[in-house]
Design an enzyme around this catalytic site. Structure first.
Site, short mmCIF file in Angstrom:
data_model
loop_
_atom_site.label_atom_id
_atom_site.label_comp_id
_atom_site.label_asym_id
_atom_site.label_seq_id
_atom_site.Cartn_x
_atom_site.Cartn_y
_atom_site.Cartn_z
N ARG A 200 -3.79 2.40 -1.20
CA ARG A 200 -4.78 1.85 -0.72
C ARG A 200 -5.57 2.89 0.52
NH1 ARG A 200 -6.40 -3.73 2.00
NH2 ARG A 200 -6.65 -4.17 -0.02
N GLN B 86 -8.71 -6.57 -7.51
CA GLN B 86 -9.21 -8.04 -7.04
C GLN B 86 -10.15 -8.62 -7.92
OE1 GLN B 86 -8.79 -9.39 -3.74
NE2 GLN B 86 -9.66 -10.93 -5.10
N ASP C 296 -18.65 -10.74 0.30
CA ASP C 296 -17.60 -10.12 0.94
C ASP C 296 -17.98 -9.83 2.44
OD1 ASP C 296 -15.26 -8.57 1.36
OD2 ASP C 296 -15.98 -6.91 0.30
N1 NVA Z 1 -14.96 -4.50 1.26
C1 NVA Z 1 -13.83 -4.94 1.98
C2 NVA Z 1 -12.63 -5.47 1.09
C3 NVA Z 1 -11.40 -6.06 1.72
C4 NVA Z 1 -10.40 -6.66 0.67
C5 NVA Z 1 -13.12 -3.61 2.51
O1 NVA Z 1 -13.14 -2.73 1.98
O2 NVA Z 1 -12.62 -3.72 3.67
N1 CP Z 2 -8.42 -9.14 -0.61
C1 CP Z 2 -7.64 -8.18 -0.18
O1 CP Z 2 -7.39 -7.21 -0.87
O2 CP Z 2 -6.91 -8.48 0.86
P1 CP Z 2 -6.12 -7.67 1.79
O3 CP Z 2 -7.06 -6.61 2.31
O4 CP Z 2 -5.26 -8.63 2.62
O5 CP Z 2 -4.87 -6.98 0.97
#
Ligand code: NVA
Ligand code: CP
Length: 304
Positions: free
Chosen positions: A105, A135, A220
């Site tokens: 990530r 997701q 989102d």
């Molecule tokens: N668009 C959000 C998704 C979090 C799971 C982000 O990148 O923070």
């Molecule tokens: N939806 C999602 O990826 O959640 P987290 O940021 O908690 O991993």
């Protein structure tokens, strides 16, 4: 290096492979409910690099590996040499010799591409600034479980043209549904990606028009991870893009509501919607576990 499969976007699998993966996820969920032991990844190790916060992604991958008989290692830049400037390619070469699969990530999507270019084990995108494909596996599984095949259905994306929105565009191509994106000017998704999707994706400024007749309404956060300092400006820009009961009333009568979470009640979604009868967000969150177990099986053991 030849033959190794990565999962950086939904286009790394064929449409048929994705369909099989969703079916397998549903089967793995049933097996877990029935207590059927299933440990095909005994002795296998997943390395997880998190450069951003996570609840669902970390727990679902870690629990998933454990349930499949393997294990997972959590790594963060602050605790590894990555945080002190070791190149991502060198990290990829070293991890490839020690673990069986890696999840990252991160911020820039190119970090994933650089890792994958030299890795000799599969790499999974656990979210980048451009895409969040894991997701989408969970979202499609959730839709299929509640309503059947998503092919030919209409999905409304309301809000920011962010990593989740880009992933919905890829999903519209791979799972063959119509996507209407309601977003303010200045926050549109990737134009090249929209063009690539052709007639399957429409972008419009009016969120009510985007929601009209939709079978699934998705939103989102307005400020993604890394955009915290833009929060106030974004709250003003997205004021008309809250998914309210009035917006859900525009959608089909049996429309579902999804949100990848974490959510901000009163910003992108009204509490009555996310906590209401059309919301399937808890199934959606749970399905991260099952869908990613199916993905790990696919990447490590071959087709489902
Ligand atoms: N668009 C959000 C998704 C979090 C799971 C982000 O990148 O923070
Ligand atoms: N939806 C999602 O990826 O959640 P987290 O940021 O908690 O991993």
């Amino acid at each position: 290096m030849s033959g190794v499969r990565h999962f950086l976007t939904l286009h790394d699998l064929s449409a048929d492979e994705l369909q099989a993966l969703i079916r397998r996820a549903i089967e793995l969920k049933r097996m877990r409910r029935e207590g059927v032991p299933h440990e095909p990844l005994r002795g296998r190790v997943l390395g997880m690099i998190f450069e951003k916060a996570s609840t669902r992604t970390r727990v679902s991958f870690e629990a998933g590996m454990s349930q499949l008989g393997g294990s997972a290692i959590f790594l963060s830049p602050g605790d590894t040499q990555l945080g002190r400037g070791e190149p991502i390619e060198d990290t990829a070469r070293v991890l490839s010799r020690m673990v069986d699969v890696v999840m990252i990530r991160t911020f820039g999507h190119e970090t994933l591409e650089r890792f994958a270019s030299v890795a000799t084990v599969p790499l999974i995108n656990g979210l980048s600034d451009r895409f969040h494909p894991c997701q989408l596996l969970a979202d499609i599984q959730t839709y299929v479980e509640h309503r059947g095949d998503i092919r030919g259905r209409t999905v409304a994306w309301i809000g920011d043209g962010n990593n989740m929105c880009n992933s919905y565009i890829n999903a519209a191509m791979q799972f063959d549904f119509q996507l209407r994106i309601g977003c303010p000017d200045g926050y549109r998704p990737d134009d090249a990606l929209v063009a690539k999707a052709g007639g399957r994706v429409e972008v419009m400024a009016d969120p009510m028009a985007a929601a009209k007749g939709a079978d699934l309404v998705v939103t989102d956060v307005w400020a993604s991870m890394g955009q915290e300092e833009e929060h106030q400006r974004r709250v003003a820009a997205f004021r008309d893009y809250c998914v309210t009961p009035e917006m859900m009333a525009q959608a089909a009568p049996d429309a579902l509501f999804m949100h990848c979470l974490p959510a901000h009640r009163g910003e992108e979604v009204a509490a009555e919607v996310i906590d209401g009868p059309q919301s399937v967000v808890w199934d959606e969150a749970e399905n991260r576990l099952h869908a990613q177990k199916a993905l790990l099986e696919f990447l490590l053991l071959g087709s489902n």
